[in-house]
Write a protein that holds these residues in place. Structure first.
Motif, mmCIF file in Angstrom:
data_model
loop_
_atom_site.group_PDB
_atom_site.id
_atom_site.type_symbol
_atom_site.label_atom_id
_atom_site.label_comp_id
_atom_site.label_asym_id
_atom_site.label_seq_id
_atom_site.Cartn_x
_atom_site.Cartn_y
_atom_site.Cartn_z
ATOM 1 N N UNK B 51 0.836 -1.201 0.000
ATOM 2 C CA UNK B 51 0.000 0.000 0.000
ATOM 3 C C UNK B 51 0.871 1.251 0.000
ATOM 4 N N UNK B 52 1.886 1.242 0.883
ATOM 5 C CA UNK B 52 2.738 2.419 1.014
ATOM 6 C C UNK B 52 3.529 2.670 -0.268
ATOM 7 N N UNK B 53 3.997 1.582 -0.910
ATOM 8 C CA UNK B 53 4.799 1.744 -2.126
ATOM 9 C C UNK B 53 3.962 2.295 -3.268
ATOM 10 N N UNK B 55 0.874 4.001 -2.952
ATOM 11 C CA UNK B 55 0.274 5.304 -2.680
ATOM 12 C C UNK B 55 1.330 6.342 -2.304
ATOM 13 N N UNK B 56 2.227 5.938 -1.393
ATOM 14 C CA UNK B 56 3.179 6.903 -0.865
ATOM 15 C C UNK B 56 4.253 7.266 -1.864
ATOM 16 N N UNK B 57 5.158 8.079 -1.467
ATOM 17 C CA UNK B 57 6.246 8.642 -2.250
ATOM 18 C C UNK B 57 6.568 7.946 -3.563
ATOM 19 N N UNK B 58 6.827 6.631 -3.511
ATOM 20 C CA UNK B 58 7.271 5.911 -4.682
ATOM 21 C C UNK B 58 6.307 5.965 -5.858
ATOM 22 N N UNK B 59 5.047 5.685 -5.570
ATOM 23 C CA UNK B 59 4.065 5.635 -6.633
ATOM 24 C C UNK B 59 4.345 4.518 -7.621
ATOM 25 N N UNK B 60 4.864 3.385 -7.092
ATOM 26 C CA UNK B 60 5.214 2.264 -7.961
ATOM 27 C C UNK B 60 3.966 1.605 -8.544
ATOM 28 N N UNK B 61 4.074 1.026 -9.729
ATOM 29 C CA UNK B 61 2.964 0.216 -10.233
ATOM 30 C C UNK B 61 2.865 -1.086 -9.428
#
Lengths: 318, 296, 387
Positions: B51-53, B55-61
């Motif tokens: 979730x953090x990856x 939504x947060x800073x990274x915005x990873x797929x």
């Protein structure tokens, strides 16, 4: 000095002195409240220590017995106007019986089976207390009437400090006697090697069951006293995390050490009060302390410190 | 019929989740005879990290976030073994199983604390991997994500079977679980095995957390109950048995769903533990657990 | 203070004027507001915004000069929603921290456990717990803020009646909040001519409610579902409700779902659900002349600015009301004398808060009426005010 500390009566005397003199250092009701909780937790742990430290079994459901005792007192006095002491006794007998029924078939087995069975039992007790709302008040809990001795209503933190302290001292005395009796010797043999003990003609199952029942009855008594002292009880008392807390207290203080159980109970009751200043970091600190103690003092605090003390005093380790 | 099928689908979906968590318990138990009470927290880390990856800073797929999160969880598992379990095991005189259990409990509290401080206390949802539109089978609805959980569980079992049956390292792990001393004598590095078992088990837990997050939602404390139920499933199947963990998990999920459907939903949670008590009375080594002999 | 020091002090005061005044004030002992909240644990969705709100407004009030010229100090303990810890912490607040008032208690269970302590110590206690039992019967020193479970159910039943729906199914968790709502739903049904035809329960940690919903779906004649709950299970319920294609049955939730988290977690499943909530959630949709509009908008702005744009929930609103009523009472009482403050809280009239307009009396220690509850429907992933 060494002989004095090792002597059974000596240790009990020290504990009695601590309980007797502690109130001089307790400035207000909050401290008394924490002290009462400590004493009652210690009561559970002294019993549980017999099981973990001497019979080599873990119970992950002792909070269930604690809560059953508490609710027996709460329900019988509040809903059926029983005498508080009669309710307490019925709770202890009932819990003892339940422990016996569960333990008898399971303790014939070795390994962690008792841990698993008690885990299940504790959770079932917790679920029943949560669901039977007309009787238990459900998750919001229920009020408990004051304990009466004749016309005398036992209320107030000071009285409950002395009741809890006195009960703990008697319990410690009983536990020490049990350990020193034939049962205790059999148990120590059992802890060493169960098969060897059996070969020597010791009915290991019988002793394990006996110890399990005794420890469950201690927990029930503590639960009843807790319910009357706090005048309120909720099903959280039966929760899995509470059971874990009790085991942790015993292990932290030192397995197979009755005073260790008391020390463990004291630390884990007082520590969260000290950690509240850390707010959100409270849980991190608590977890770290737990891990740290277990790594650096795997035998628990009291046995480790005892060893160090002996070492310093130039004595040879036992 | 449709009703029964609906209950069964629900049971299978939940059961597969339990099974994945139970597998993690089994792996570590085999290598060390430790019951790892932080297993549930691995599940939390997997879900929350994804979730953090995303939504947060990274915005990873999603496709990139999943392996990253599994890796993070595995690293936490390795760190737990290296920093907490190994120092305790390696102390002169060894350590007792109870001590190790307390260490894992301490770790679970610590991990929950860290997640709570860093990622917050809210619950979060991951999008389902292949949409939310349920499949209609004979009048019963099945969430597509449930198929993902079941499918990946089967895949994991297959991979583990291959790993333990045909791979040198896997066989070494198995040997260690049977007899640690003998394994050491034939030159197996049992310390490495223990480390690997924590890493693998954590990765599995993390994967379970990611797969189930679209169904169960995820939160800093979601691991407590999933851990407990996974533990129950592991016992039910026979602690330490891989196939047992799967059977135990599925059986537990089904029993809960059917009990909730046909008996009472209020006592659904008790069902799992009543079954465990019954099994312990009748067949104490679990459904698939082998008979073990104790060494003197 | 000797003469020379006095002269020096006087000189400094004269020189610094207002600044000197403020310093002198700061040296007075602060007013202590004690609080115990479920900041962690299963009820953290209540305690977390409550704690944040208390900290925010203590700072705000202090910057504006405090209350009666004294600064405020908040003492907050995390009870994790556990009654045992709540008892210990309240003893600590009263005996050790010597707080002047207690505003807190996120849940009914912990509130009820500490009521005897507050009564015995004779300290005003404003609870944030939900159930009516907190103030029925009236307890001298105990007040409570939020709408009760009973009011939520009444609002739902009124809406059902309006739409001619008479057969309800109850679906809720096994926690205290849920059970209290379930009890009200059963007790009030007859009064509104409603029959409860199904009653299903889930555990707070359940991850799938399909089974319970299927049973409700297969119960003949169900026209509406009354959901009692909060947190993750409610969002899962909403998802399963849509997956099972049950939208032809109107779903009502009680006010426990009053946060954006619920809508997001439901992933579209909450569409069309109706919820009675405090005006706070629909601040922007209130009529311009609605007295609550300004309070709700100000609170929302302040909270979001202080906490990283985090959406407001109604629960933080409970704390706002409790805190404001407490300091208003202290202002009127001209100090922190506990008996006087208690009397002034009881005299609270027409106070416009986030939850509604409070009119306390010696027989009503909650002071809210049913019309301060708003019925909203979830449309396009946001709250839509109905009436």
């Amino acid at each position: 000095m060494r002989r004095f500390l090792d002597a059974r009566t000596g240790g009990l005397l020290v504990l009695t002195l601590i309980v007797a003199l502690l109130p001089l250092l307790l400035p207000n009701k909050f401290y008394y409240d924490v002290a009462i909780k400590t004493l009652l937790n210690a009561l559970v742990c002294v019993g549980l220590n017999l099981l973990i430290g001497y019979a080599g079994q873990i119970s992950l459901g002792h909070a269930g017995f604690f809560a059953l005792g508490g609710y027996a007192s709460a329900i019988l006095t509040a809903k059926y106007q029983w005498n508080g002491f009669a309710a307490m006794a019925v709770g202890m007998v009932g819990v003892g019986l339940l422990a016996f029924i569960v333990a008898r078939p399971i303790l014939k087995l070795r390994g962690h089976y008792l841990a698993m069975a008690t885990l299940g039992l504790g959770i079932i007790i917790s679920i029943v207390l949560n669901r039977e709302i007309p009787l238990t008040g459900g998750p919001d809990g229920m009020s408990v009437p004051a304990l009466r001795l004749g016309e005398w209503r036992l209320t107030g933190t000071t009285i409950w400090y002395w009741i809890s302290g006195g009960t703990l001292l008697v319990a410690v005395w009983l536990a020490l006697n049990l350990i020193d009796s034939g049962v205790g010797r059999a148990l120590r043999a059992l802890h060493g090697s169960e098969v060897a003990a059996e070969t020597a003609g010791i009915d290991t199952t019988r002793y394990k069951v006996l110890i399990f029942v005794v420890s469950a009855v201690f927990a029930s008594l503590a639960g009843s006293l807790f319910a009357h002292a706090e005048r309120f009880i909720t099903p959280t008392e039966a929760g899995f995390l509470r059971s874990i807390e009790f085991v942790t207290m015993v292990v932290l203080g030192g397995m197979a050490s009755t005073y260790g159980a008391v020390v463990g109970a004291t630390i884990l009751t007082v520590l969260p009060q000290l950690l509240t200043k850390l707010h959100d970091y409270e849980h991190i600190a608590f977890g770290a302390v737990l891990i740290g103690v277990m790594i650096f003092m795997p035998k628990g605090l009291v046995p480790t410190l005892k060893d160090r003390f002996r070492h310093l005093a130039g004595g040879r380790p036992r | 019929m449709a009703e029964f099928l609906q209950f069964a689908f629900s049971g299978l979906t939940v059961g597969a989740i339990y099974a994945l968590v139970a597998l993690g318990f089994a792996l570590i138990y085999n290598a060390s005879h430790v019951i790892n009470f932080a297993q549930g927290e691995f599940v939390t880390i997997g879900g929350m990290a994804t979730v953090a990856l995303i939504a947060g800073g990274g915005g990873l797929p999603l496709l990139l976030a999943i392996p990253t999160a599994v890796m993070i969880t595995a690293l936490v598992g390795l760190a737990l073994e290296k920093l907490a379990i190994e120092p305790a095991v390696r102390r002169p005189g060894g350590t007792s199983v109870v001590t190790l259990i307390i260490i894992t409990i301490g770790a679970s509290i610590l991990i929950r604390g860290v997640i709570q401080v860093t990622l917050g206390k809210d619950f979060h949802r991951l999008p389902a991997f292949s949409g939310e539109v349920p499949l209609d089978i004979l009048g019963a609805r099945l969430q597509p994500q449930g198929l993902w959980v079941l499918g990946v569980t089967l895949l994991v079992v297959a991979v583990l079977w291959w790993f333990f049956g045909y791979q040198r390292f896997g066989k070494a792990m198995l040997a260690t679980s049977h007899n640690r001393l003998a394994a050491q004598l034939v030159g197996i590095d049992t310390r490495l095995i223990l480390l690997a078992s924590f890493g693998l088990s954590a990765a599995l837990g993390g994967l379970a957390g990611i797969l189930t997050a679209p169904i169960t939602l995820t939160k800093y404390d979601v691991g407590i109950m999933l851990g407990l139920k996974g533990f129950a499933a592991a016992i039910l199947g026979g602690l330490g048995s891989g196939p047992g963990a799967i059977v135990g998990g599925i059986a537990l999920g089904l029993a809960e769903a059917l009990a909730a459907g046909y008996i009472s939903s209020a006592y659904k949670d008790a069902v799992a533990f009543i079954i465990i008590l019954a099994v312990l009375f009748v067949r104490p080594s679990g459904l698939l657990g082998g008979r073990t002999t104790e060494r003197v | 203070m000797n003469k020379r020091n006095f002269l020096r002090a006087a000189a400094v005061l004269a020189a610094l004027g207002v600044v000197g005044m403020a310093e002198a004030q700061a040296q007075q002992t602060p007013i202590k507001i004690g609080s115990f909240l479920a900041v962690t644990g299963p009820a953290s969705f209540l305690g977390d915004p409550e704690a944040k709100t208390l900290r925010l407004y203590v700072d705000t009030v202090n910057r504006a000069g405090g209350v009666n010229g004294r600064q405020l100090q908040a003492v907050i303990y995390d009870s994790a929603g556990d009654a045992r810890q709540a008892v210990t912490f309240v003893r600590r607040l009263i005996e050790e921290d010597k707080v002047d008032i207690i505003v807190g208690g996120s849940t009914t269970g912990e509130t009820m456990a500490v009521v005897p302590l507050a009564e015995e110590a004779q300290i005003p206690f404003i609870s944030l717990g939900g159930a009516n039992v907190i103030v029925e019967p009236v307890k001298k020193w105990v007040f409570k803020m939020p709408h009760s479970d009973r009011m939520a159910v009444e609002k739902i039943y009124e809406d059902m009646k309006k739409h001619g729906k008479t057969k309800a199914a109850i679906l809720g968790g096994s926690g205290g909040f849920d059970q209290s709502c379930r009890k009200e739903a059963k007790d009030l049904a007859a009064k509104y001519g409603i029959t409860v035809v199904a009653d299903e329960t889930y555990a707070p940690t359940d991850t799938d409610m399909t089974v319970q919903l299927t049973k409700i779906k297969n119960t003949p004649g169900v026209e509406a579902i009354v959901g009692c709950g909060f947190g993750a299970p409610t969002a899962i319920t909403a998802r399963n409700y849509r997956q099972l294609g049950m939208q032809n049955i109107q779903f009502y939730f009680n006010h426990g779902v009053g946060s954006q988290q619920f809508i997001d977690g439901a992933g579209g499943g909450a569409e069309g659900m109706r919820v009675p909530v405090a005006a706070l959630l629909v601040a922007d949709q209130l009529a311009a002349n609605d007295p609550q509009k300004k309070v709700a908008e100000d609170y929302t702005r302040a909270y979001r600015a202080a906490y990283n744009n985090e959406p407001v929930s109604t629960f933080g609103g409970h704390m706002y009301d409790g805190f404001m009523i407490a300091i208003e009472a202290m202002k009127r009482a001209g100090g922190t004398d506990k008996a006087k403050v208690r009397d002034e809280i009881e005299k609270t009239k027409g106070f416009v808060g986030a939850d509604g307009i409070y009119n306390m009396s010696p027989t009503d220690h909650m002071g809210l009426s049913l019309d301060s509850f708003k019925m909203v429907e979830i449309r396009n992933n946001t709250w839509k005010l109905l009436y």
